[in-house]
Design a protein around this motif. Structure first.
Motif, PDB file in Angstrom:
ATOM      1  N   MET A  10       0.835  -1.198   0.000  1.00 52.66           N
ATOM      2  CA  MET A  10       0.000   0.000   0.000  1.00 52.66           C
ATOM      3  C   MET A  10       0.875   1.256   0.000  1.00 52.66           C
ATOM      4  N   GLN A  11       1.930   1.262   0.781  1.00 54.44           N
ATOM      5  CA  GLN A  11       2.820   2.414   0.836  1.00 54.44           C
ATOM      6  C   GLN A  11       3.513   2.629  -0.511  1.00 54.44           C
ATOM      7  N   ASP A  12       3.998   1.554  -1.118  1.00 48.64           N
ATOM      8  CA  ASP A  12       4.673   1.658  -2.416  1.00 48.64           C
ATOM      9  C   ASP A  12       3.739   2.160  -3.514  1.00 48.64           C
ATOM     10  N   GLN A  13       2.473   1.757  -3.436  1.00 47.26           N
ATOM     11  CA  GLN A  13       1.509   2.134  -4.468  1.00 47.26           C
ATOM     12  C   GLN A  13       0.780   3.444  -4.156  1.00 47.26           C
ATOM     13  N   GLY A  14       1.034   4.007  -2.993  1.00 48.12           N
ATOM     14  CA  GLY A  14       0.368   5.252  -2.611  1.00 48.12           C
ATOM     15  C   GLY A  14      -1.095   5.070  -2.248  1.00 48.12           C
ATOM     16  N   ILE A  15      -1.452   3.875  -1.795  1.00 47.73           N
ATOM     17  CA  ILE A  15      -2.830   3.576  -1.399  1.00 47.73           C
ATOM     18  C   ILE A  15      -2.991   3.971   0.060  1.00 47.73           C
ATOM     19  N   SER A  16      -4.002   4.776   0.355  1.00 50.42           N
ATOM     20  CA  SER A  16      -4.144   5.307   1.713  1.00 50.42           C
ATOM     21  C   SER A  16      -5.047   4.467   2.615  1.00 50.42           C
ATOM     22  N   THR A  17      -5.912   3.647   2.028  1.00 57.57           N
ATOM     23  CA  THR A  17      -6.796   2.803   2.832  1.00 57.57           C
ATOM     24  C   THR A  17      -7.075   1.502   2.099  1.00 57.57           C
ATOM     25  N   ALA A  18      -7.217   0.431   2.844  1.00 57.69           N
ATOM     26  CA  ALA A  18      -7.508  -0.869   2.246  1.00 57.69           C
ATOM     27  C   ALA A  18      -8.957  -0.913   1.784  1.00 57.69           C
ATOM     28  N   ALA A  19      -9.190  -1.670   0.740  1.00 62.20           N
ATOM     29  CA  ALA A  19     -10.545  -1.803   0.217  1.00 62.20           C
ATOM     30  C   ALA A  19     -11.345  -2.799   1.046  1.00 62.20           C
ATOM     31  N   GLY A  20     -12.654  -2.656   1.024  1.00 63.43           N
ATOM     32  CA  GLY A  20     -13.543  -3.633   1.644  1.00 63.43           C
ATOM     33  C   GLY A  20     -13.657  -3.502   3.144  1.00 63.43           C
ATOM     34  N   TRP A  21     -14.156  -4.561   3.745  1.00 64.21           N
ATOM     35  CA  TRP A  21     -14.446  -4.546   5.181  1.00 64.21           C
ATOM     36  C   TRP A  21     -13.185  -4.434   6.023  1.00 64.21           C
ATOM     37  N   THR A  28      -0.351 -10.351  -3.578  1.00 59.99           N
ATOM     38  CA  THR A  28      -0.395  -9.153  -2.762  1.00 59.99           C
ATOM     39  C   THR A  28      -1.758  -9.131  -2.075  1.00 59.99           C
ATOM     40  N   ALA A  29      -1.805  -8.614  -0.880  1.00 59.66           N
ATOM     41  CA  ALA A  29      -3.051  -8.604  -0.112  1.00 59.66           C
ATOM     42  C   ALA A  29      -3.947  -7.437  -0.469  1.00 59.66           C
ATOM     43  N   VAL A  30      -3.501  -6.586  -1.382  1.00 59.50           N
ATOM     44  CA  VAL A  30      -4.233  -5.385  -1.700  1.00 59.50           C
ATOM     45  C   VAL A  30      -4.450  -5.338  -3.195  1.00 59.50           C
ATOM     46  N   ASP A  31      -5.655  -4.924  -3.620  1.00 60.51           N
ATOM     47  CA  ASP A  31      -5.910  -4.765  -5.049  1.00 60.51           C
ATOM     48  C   ASP A  31      -4.993  -3.687  -5.609  1.00 60.51           C
ATOM     49  N   GLY A  32      -4.487  -3.927  -6.776  1.00 58.84           N
ATOM     50  CA  GLY A  32      -3.602  -2.952  -7.384  1.00 58.84           C
ATOM     51  C   GLY A  32      -3.115  -3.462  -8.730  1.00 58.84           C
ATOM     52  N   PHE A  33      -2.134  -2.799  -9.259  1.00 60.92           N
ATOM     53  CA  PHE A  33      -1.564  -3.232 -10.535  1.00 60.92           C
ATOM     54  C   PHE A  33      -0.079  -2.948 -10.518  1.00 60.92           C
ATOM     55  N   SER A  34       0.627  -3.636 -11.401  1.00 60.09           N
ATOM     56  CA  SER A  34       2.055  -3.375 -11.500  1.00 60.09           C
ATOM     57  C   SER A  34       2.293  -2.584 -12.797  1.00 60.09           C
ATOM     58  N   GLY A  35       3.304  -1.786 -12.770  1.00 63.29           N
ATOM     59  CA  GLY A  35       3.541  -0.951 -13.960  1.00 63.29           C
ATOM     60  C   GLY A  35       5.009  -0.797 -14.210  1.00 63.29           C
TER      61      GLY A  35
END
Length: 189
Positions: free
Chosen positions: A45-56, A182-189
């Motif tokens: 999440m930190q590497d991808q700049g995601i501030s909050t996890a998705a879902g419950w 990975t435990a978080v939805d995302g993509f690689s680029g």
């Protein structure tokens, strides 16, 4: 003196105590698994700049206000626990249900050996596994891997690994996948 049961424990401790020692011995591994799962998720999440996890899980973590800092041990542990605990609970409820059913049918006590299976099986699974697959896997492991051969001490297959092998062959792409987990939805680029 020959043993009277199917399990050959030749010590002052009985089978019940031996199984509980195994469960206690697996606890550090379980705690580390929860911490590491959360650490990997928080780093991603930190590497991808995601501030909050998705879902419950994100809602729970946001309500608690602990954050997603990979350097925060509590944040990593709690995030990982939110992946592990649902899998563990489903495993214990479904697998424990099968154990109770077989003990009623065979008219014997519920065996403590299931606690070992119930903790080992979730540790072999990917954290994002669908819970219905956990239920199917533990059902297969307990019924086919253990109870069909007569129960504890008569089975030649490890129920936890039998369940894991079943899931691997029944759902290979979901269990092993073709990408890094990975435990978080995302993509690689």
């Amino acid at each position: 003196k020959p043993t009277s049961g199917s399990c050959h424990v030749r010590d002052a401790i009985d089978f019940k105590r031996m199984m509980m020692i195994v469960v206690i011995a697996v606890m550090p591994c379980t705690l580390m698994a929860m911490y590491n799962t959360g650490l990997q998720a928080n780093r991603y999440m930190q590497d991808q700049g995601i501030s909050t996890a998705a879902g419950w899980r994100g809602e729970v973590l946001d309500q608690i206000g602990i954050g997603y800092d990979p350097a925060n041990i509590a944040a990593c542990f709690l995030h990982g626990a939110l992946f592990f605990l649902p899998v563990y609970i489903v495993c214990m409820v479904v697998g424990g249900g099968w154990e109770v059913l077989f003990s009623i049918v065979r008219r014997h006590e519920v065996n403590e050996g299931f606690f070992v299976t119930g903790i080992l099986f979730p540790l072999t699974l990917p954290p994002t596994i669908p819970l219905w697959q956990v239920a199917i896997g533990i059902t297969f492991g307990v019924v086919i891997g253990k109870e069909i051969f007569g129960g504890t001490g008569r089975n030649f297959l490890n129920p936890a690994l039998t369940a894991r092998a079943f899931l691997f062959f029944a759902y290979p792409t979901q269990i092993s996948g073709s990408e890094v987990w990975t435990a978080v939805d995302g993509f690689s680029g």
